[in-house]
Design a protein around this motif. Structure first.
Motif, short mmCIF file in Angstrom:
data_model
loop_
_atom_site.label_atom_id
_atom_site.label_comp_id
_atom_site.label_asym_id
_atom_site.label_seq_id
_atom_site.Cartn_x
_atom_site.Cartn_y
_atom_site.Cartn_z
N HIS A 172 0.82 -1.22 0.00
CA HIS A 172 0.00 0.00 0.00
C HIS A 172 0.85 1.27 0.00
CE1 HIS A 172 0.87 -1.06 4.16
NE2 HIS A 172 0.96 0.23 4.35
N SER A 201 -1.13 -5.67 2.07
CA SER A 201 -1.58 -4.30 1.87
C SER A 201 -2.56 -3.86 2.94
CB SER A 201 -2.24 -4.24 0.48
OG SER A 201 -3.43 -3.51 0.51
N ASP A 205 -6.60 -0.57 -0.22
CA ASP A 205 -6.07 -0.85 -1.55
C ASP A 205 -6.32 -2.28 -2.01
OD1 ASP A 205 -3.77 1.58 -1.53
OD2 ASP A 205 -4.25 0.70 0.41
#
Length: 682
Positions: A172, A201, A205
């Motif tokens: 991310h 992540s 995202d």
DNA sequence: TGCCATCAT
């Protein structure tokens, strides 16, 4: 004395349930380090990821790509590679890799996992970062490495054939190397479907990454697995009205917390050194009013420009009865973790660099943070206990904040990345499957730069020099100088200059009286030709006087930066030898050196004008000399310079300049024009 | 006359 004028969601006002859902940060209680195998085992089993073990292993068999949504401290980075190892994913000489965006994370995680596995670091468990390879070609089964190193490895092994599983951690953050490697991994999986990918992540995202990997593939290509973390709630409070001066407001808020709240350290997010120092100043004005019996306050600055010692000071626990306040840049958002923070004060702003491909100008601007950043900052208050985050803006401002920070690949000069992609056989850049595509203008500008530098021919393919430079970890213009040094017989010096321009913050100039003394020290290295030769002098003196930290300190140089320059120089030297470039010395002939500099910097020419500023040769833009330059106060005799870089802050500044003769610019300018008439160069 | 957010090969 002001009182806190904050409104806390949950105590009054609308919308609090949504805010709590999105802004409560989950964190794990760090487990105490243990020595015995049994206690390590039980500590591993207490981690939130443990109960997802079977599911994760099942998904690894079934899906090509697993998007792992893991809260801080869920154990994903340390445990998942071990689960895969135990399940046989590292059999037959295969390696399980886990990338990190930062060098320190790669080394510290590898260290911890080696302990858990019960092996010596560098054997079954190892790490690889630039200048440090603590891994064993035969033995290493779990390898932590920076994403930049993995990207570089594709230049040698395009299918990354030694790996069975590659985990891209902290995806991310969207560093440029993360994005590039994800693009390559999607491509590699089409040719080598046995390779498994894990993308770790943050929540926001996850679906984006899944959609990315599924596009053009079967819907079974990727799946999302979510892990919870062990959490301490963070309450979020907002300012009722916007503030015109968040630095002053930050100081005011810190003071109010100190007067009104129980024990617990405070972390303040501002955007840069200047603001941090002003905030320190504002706070110091409150200190005399501190009641005699009240707890003390210890205020510290934190930013990347500080010395190692100054940075380490923020980790020292304050004395009993003293509250610690750390005034920090964004460095404390993801790169540096300070335990024991109970209160976060968030200005809501960050400095971000963006690149304008049309003007070839980078600018560093203060902008509102993204929601993802604001959440991350708030979470810093909940690592060891429940905490409170004070946001120095009204809650309504959330509506106009972007969800995430634009990925770095959309904001940087792509000259080097595109050279490397070309070297990997990615010739049609418009067809490359970017996670987020860079602006077309940036791609075109990069190609134009590469053609002008002789790295890419008119046919869009790499030239012989381009093939070599793609391997070499320096900017294209610096690489050109290294190649040109053969002609000017100054390879020895250019090598040093290449290394010194690649490190930042060589000179340590503190504020106030100490700064004035440091300025005097720096003058001892000054070369009248300009900054490149000054850097060369500093390096040579450092080498001559035994490369000692104490020597650096006495001469206002950063030992960290100088040591790094030594490593870079040694690495580049190997490339020069491989490319058959002689390491001759110019024997003090500065003219040859300056001419050689122009071979790389020929597009960075500037002309002095009477008011003390410069005009760029390209674009006639007004340029201000950075105050760190030895040419800050002096007009160059010829009236002409080349510079290493320019950046727009409040003004457009140029850094690292050297005086040149104007006709040298024409020499390289002509060769550029020649290329358009078909005459090959270099 | 007055200064670079952060990270990486």
């Amino acid at each position: 004395m002001s009182t806190l004028q904050f409104w806390k969601p949950g105590t009054s006002g609308p919308g609090s349930s949504l805010d709590r859902a999105t802004e409560t940060e989950e964190n794990v209680v760090p487990s105490a380090p243990s020595s015995g195998a049994i206690s390590i085992q039980s500590a591993r089993e207490r981690l939130p990821i443990f109960k997802h073990r079977e599911k994760l292993l099942y998904c690894m068999e079934k899906y090509g790509v697993v998007i792992l949504v893991g809260q801080t401290g869920s154990g994903k980075t340390t445990q998942l590679p071990q689960y895969l190892y135990e399940a046989g994913w590292a059999a037959d000489g295969n390696i399980i890799a886990c990338t990190q965006p930062r060098r320190v994370s790669a080394t510290s995680v590898a260290n911890r996992v080696a302990t858990e596995v019960g092996t010596i670091l560098g054997e079954e468990v190892g790490y690889t970062i630039r200048f440090e390879d603590v891994s064993d070609k035969q033995k290493t089964r779990i390898l932590y490495l920076t994403d930049g190193m993995l990207f570089r490895e594709t230049l040698v092994d395009p299918l990354l054939s030694r790996y069975s599983v590659i985990m891209i951690d902290e995806a991310h953050e969207r560093s440029i190397y993360t994005d590039l490697i994800l693009g390559l991994l999607k491509k590699i999986r089409r040719k080598r479907p046995s390779l498994r990918i894990i993308v770790s992540s943050a929540t926001l995202d996850a679906t984006g990454f899944r959609d990315y990997f599924c596009a053009g593939n079967s819907p079974d290509e990727a799946t999302i697995v979510s892990l919870e973390g062990r959490m301490y709630p963070v309450e979020v409070a907002y300012l009722q009205e916007p503030t015109a001066d968040y630095v002053r407001k930050a100081a005011e808020t810190v003071w109010s917390i100190h007067m009104q709240q129980s024990a617990g350290d405070i972390l303040v997010f501002l955007t840069g050194r200047e603001e941090i120092e002003r905030c320190l100043q504002e706070l110091s004005e409150y200190l005399p009013t501190l009641p005699r019996n009240a707890p003390r306050l210890k205020v510290l600055a934190l930013h990347a420009g500080l010395t190692t010692d100054e940075q380490l000071a923020v980790f020292e626990p304050a004395d009993r009865g003293t509250r610690k306040v750390i005034i920090s840049t964004n460095i404390a958002e993801a790169s540096v973790t300070i335990e024991g923070i109970k209160f976060v004060v968030d200005s809501g702003f960050v400095k971000i660099r963006t690149y304008n491909p049309t003007s070839a100008l980078s600018s560093l601007a203060t902008v509102p943070v993204s929601l993802a950043s604001a959440t991350q900052r708030a979470g810093r208050a909940g690592r060891t206990s429940a905490g409170i985050c004070y946001r120095l803006y009204p809650e309504s401002a959330l509506r106009s904040m972007p969800a995430t920070t634009p990925p770095e690949i959309t904001r940087t000069d792509l000259t080097t990345p595109i050279l490397q992609l070309k070297s990997l056989g990615v010739d049609d850049l418009m067809k490359f499957e970017w996670v987020t595509g860079p602006p077309a203008e940036a791609v075109l500008r990069a190609l134009e730069n590469l053609v002008a530098a002789g790295m890419v021919g008119e046919d869009g393919r790499l030239t012989v020099v381009g093939e070599k430079v793609a391997e070499c970890p320096v900017e294209v213009n610096i690489a050109r100088m290294l190649f040109a040094s053969k002609e000017y017989k100054c390879g020895e010096e250019m090598l040093t200059i290449a290394a010194m321009t690649a490190v930042q913050d060589v000179f340590v100039i503190p504020d106030g009286a100490a700064g004035a003394l440091a300025e005097l020290e720096r003058r001892k290295f000054t070369a009248e030709e300009g900054d490149h030769l000054t850097l060369l002098n500093a390096y040579n003196a450092f080498a001559r006087y035994g490369r000692a930290a104490s020597w650096c300190k006495a001469h206002a140089l950063s030992f960290r930066a100088m040591s790094r320059a030594v490593s870079i120089r040694a690495q580049l030297k190997k490339y020069m030898q491989r490319f058959g470039l002689p390491l001759e010395s110019c024997q003090g002939d500065a003219r040859r050196l300056r001419e050689c500099l122009v071979s790389g910097y020929w597009r960075n020419g500037a002309r002095w004008v009477a008011d003390g500023t410069y005009r760029s040769v390209r674009g006639n833009v007004t340029l201000h000399v950075h105050p760190n330059s030895v040419l800050f106060t002096r007009k160059p005799r010829s009236g002409w310079v080349v510079f290493h870089e320019m950046e727009e802050t409040k003004k457009t500044q140029i850094r690292i300049l050297t005086e040149i003769e104007p006709d040298w610019l024409l020499k390289y300018g002509h060769s550029f024009r020649d290329k358009h008439t078909g005459v090959a160069v270099s």
